[in-house]
Design a protein around this motif. Structure first.
Motif, short mmCIF file in Angstrom:
data_model
loop_
_atom_site.label_atom_id
_atom_site.label_comp_id
_atom_site.label_asym_id
_atom_site.label_seq_id
_atom_site.Cartn_x
_atom_site.Cartn_y
_atom_site.Cartn_z
N PRO A 52 0.82 -1.22 0.00
CA PRO A 52 0.00 0.00 0.00
C PRO A 52 0.85 1.27 0.00
CG PRO A 52 0.02 -0.98 2.18
CD PRO A 52 0.71 -1.95 1.27
N LEU A 53 0.22 2.38 -0.34
CA LEU A 53 0.92 3.66 -0.36
C LEU A 53 1.07 4.23 1.05
CD1 LEU A 53 -0.74 5.36 -3.45
CD2 LEU A 53 1.38 4.03 -3.35
N ILE A 54 0.24 3.80 1.98
CA ILE A 54 0.30 4.29 3.37
C ILE A 54 0.80 3.18 4.27
CG2 ILE A 54 -1.05 5.17 5.31
CD1 ILE A 54 -2.89 6.51 3.33
N GLY A 55 1.77 3.49 5.13
CA GLY A 55 2.32 2.52 6.05
C GLY A 55 2.64 3.14 7.39
N LYS A 56 3.44 2.43 8.17
CA LYS A 56 3.80 2.93 9.50
C LYS A 56 5.17 3.59 9.46
CE LYS A 56 5.73 -1.51 11.06
NZ LYS A 56 5.58 -2.63 12.01
N ASN A 57 5.37 4.51 10.37
CA ASN A 57 6.63 5.26 10.48
C ASN A 57 7.10 5.21 11.92
OD1 ASN A 57 8.60 7.27 9.29
ND2 ASN A 57 7.77 8.49 10.96
N ILE A 58 8.32 4.71 12.14
CA ILE A 58 8.91 4.63 13.47
C ILE A 58 10.19 5.45 13.48
CG2 ILE A 58 9.92 3.11 15.22
CD1 ILE A 58 8.13 0.88 14.16
N GLU A 59 10.34 6.32 14.48
CA GLU A 59 11.52 7.17 14.57
C GLU A 59 12.11 7.13 15.97
OE1 GLU A 59 11.14 11.14 13.04
OE2 GLU A 59 9.50 10.59 11.69
N ILE A 60 13.43 7.05 16.05
CA ILE A 60 14.14 7.24 17.31
C ILE A 60 15.30 8.19 17.03
CG2 ILE A 60 13.52 5.01 18.30
CD1 ILE A 60 16.31 4.03 17.62
N ALA A 61 15.67 8.98 18.03
CA ALA A 61 16.77 9.93 17.84
C ALA A 61 17.32 10.34 19.18
CB ALA A 61 16.29 11.16 17.08
N THR A 62 18.58 10.74 19.17
CA THR A 62 19.20 11.38 20.32
C THR A 62 19.62 12.78 19.91
OG1 THR A 62 21.38 10.51 19.73
CG2 THR A 62 20.06 9.22 21.26
N LYS A 63 19.43 13.74 20.83
CA LYS A 63 19.73 15.13 20.52
C LYS A 63 20.52 15.76 21.67
CE LYS A 63 15.74 16.35 17.61
NZ LYS A 63 15.18 15.01 17.41
N TYR A 64 21.31 16.74 21.29
CA TYR A 64 22.00 17.57 22.26
C TYR A 64 21.47 18.99 22.10
CZ TYR A 64 25.71 19.69 24.99
OH TYR A 64 26.40 20.38 25.94
N VAL A 65 20.79 19.50 23.12
CA VAL A 65 20.12 20.79 23.05
C VAL A 65 20.99 21.84 23.74
CG1 VAL A 65 18.00 22.05 23.51
CG2 VAL A 65 17.91 19.58 23.12
N PHE A 66 21.31 22.91 23.02
CA PHE A 66 22.14 23.99 23.56
C PHE A 66 21.28 25.02 24.29
CE2 PHE A 66 24.39 22.16 19.97
CZ PHE A 66 25.67 22.01 20.47
N LYS A 67 21.96 25.96 24.92
CA LYS A 67 21.29 26.98 25.73
C LYS A 67 20.33 27.82 24.89
CE LYS A 67 22.31 30.73 28.96
NZ LYS A 67 23.38 31.49 29.65
N ASN A 68 20.66 28.08 23.64
CA ASN A 68 19.79 28.87 22.77
C ASN A 68 18.67 28.03 22.14
OD1 ASN A 68 21.20 27.35 20.92
ND2 ASN A 68 22.18 29.10 19.90
N ARG A 69 18.53 26.76 22.60
CA ARG A 69 17.48 25.83 22.16
C ARG A 69 17.69 25.32 20.74
NH1 ARG A 69 11.65 26.38 24.53
NH2 ARG A 69 12.12 24.18 24.76
N ARG A 70 18.84 25.56 20.19
CA ARG A 70 19.22 24.86 18.96
C ARG A 70 19.72 23.47 19.35
NH1 ARG A 70 19.36 28.39 14.63
NH2 ARG A 70 19.40 30.59 15.22
N PHE A 71 19.70 22.54 18.39
CA PHE A 71 20.13 21.18 18.73
C PHE A 71 20.79 20.51 17.54
CE2 PHE A 71 15.68 20.82 17.33
CZ PHE A 71 15.77 19.84 16.36
N ILE A 72 21.60 19.52 17.86
CA ILE A 72 22.13 18.59 16.87
C ILE A 72 21.73 17.19 17.30
CG2 ILE A 72 24.09 20.02 16.17
CD1 ILE A 72 25.84 18.34 18.04
#
Length: 209
Positions: free
Chosen positions: A59-79
């Motif tokens: 099918p054209l529609i399926g499931k989406n699973i995401e995991i991530a780790t982030k480092y958030v800086f003082k100005n709320r930007r992140f990598i």
């Protein structure tokens, strides 16, 4: 194994944890998990014309699973570093005709088209509840096959194939937030060298450390 792609996420998490503990209180380590829906950009995928009588396609529609780790800086930007898996599944039942002499009988046969992404992320959390994420990714395809051969046919999933590169942009909105956890809803567009890969809508839970 396909899930070996998650190993870099775990290593990156350990590194970021150490960095976060060594920095001031305004810098945070964040882990997120999301489960939502995906709309594929490949509208002609798995269209096997040689099989009649059974819709041998996903099918054209399926499931989406995401995991991530982030480092958030003082100005709320992140990598961050993320892993995404999209799965499009169809359960086949019935008889498919290859030619006058050969047929395939399907009994709850699971036909699955899977796509995996490894992402490098950069973004920002805004005070109005929105967040913007831009990422570069490498993509891996796990596509089912049905090939006709001189003495028969091949049916199955050959494993990883056709690795590619791409970019994604995502816009999220935080529905709930405190110092330890937040709940968000995020829409994302992924575009590779092949064109649009997917549009996703995913509820996310983020844990702050």
């Amino acid at each position: 194994m396909k899930f070996l792609n998650i190993i870099p996420i775990a290593i990156f998490s350990l590194i970021l944890t150490g960095v976060s503990n060594a920095q001031d209180q305004y810098k945070r380590f964040q882990f997120e998990f999301g489960y939502g829906i995906a709309l594929t950009g490949d509208t002609e995928k798995n269209d096997f014309q040689l099989l009649r009588g059974v819709e041998f396609s996903t099918p054209l529609i399926g499931k989406n699973i995401e995991i991530a780790t982030k480092y958030v800086f003082k100005n709320r930007r992140f990598i961050g570093l993320g892993f995404t898996m999209q799965s499009y599944t169809n359960i086949l039942n019935g008889t498919g005709v290859l030619d006058e002499d050969r047929v395939l009988v399907f009994d709850d046969y699971r036909l699955e088209d899977e796509i995996q992404y490894i992402e490098l992320q950069y973004g920002k959390f805004f005070d109005n509840g929105l967040d913007l994420t831009m990422s570069a990714f490498t993509i891996f395809y796990f596509n089912p096959i049905l090939d006709q051969e001189p003495n028969g046919f091949e049916l199955g999933n050959p494993g990883r194939s056709s690795d590619d590169l791409g970019l994604a942009i995502a816009l999220g909105y935080r529905l709930f937030e405190n110092n330890s956890i937040n709940v968000s809803l995020r829409a994302k567009l992924s575009y590779s060298l092949n064109g649009v890969e997917a549009i996703t809508l995913t509820p996310l839970v983020r844990f702050n450390f």
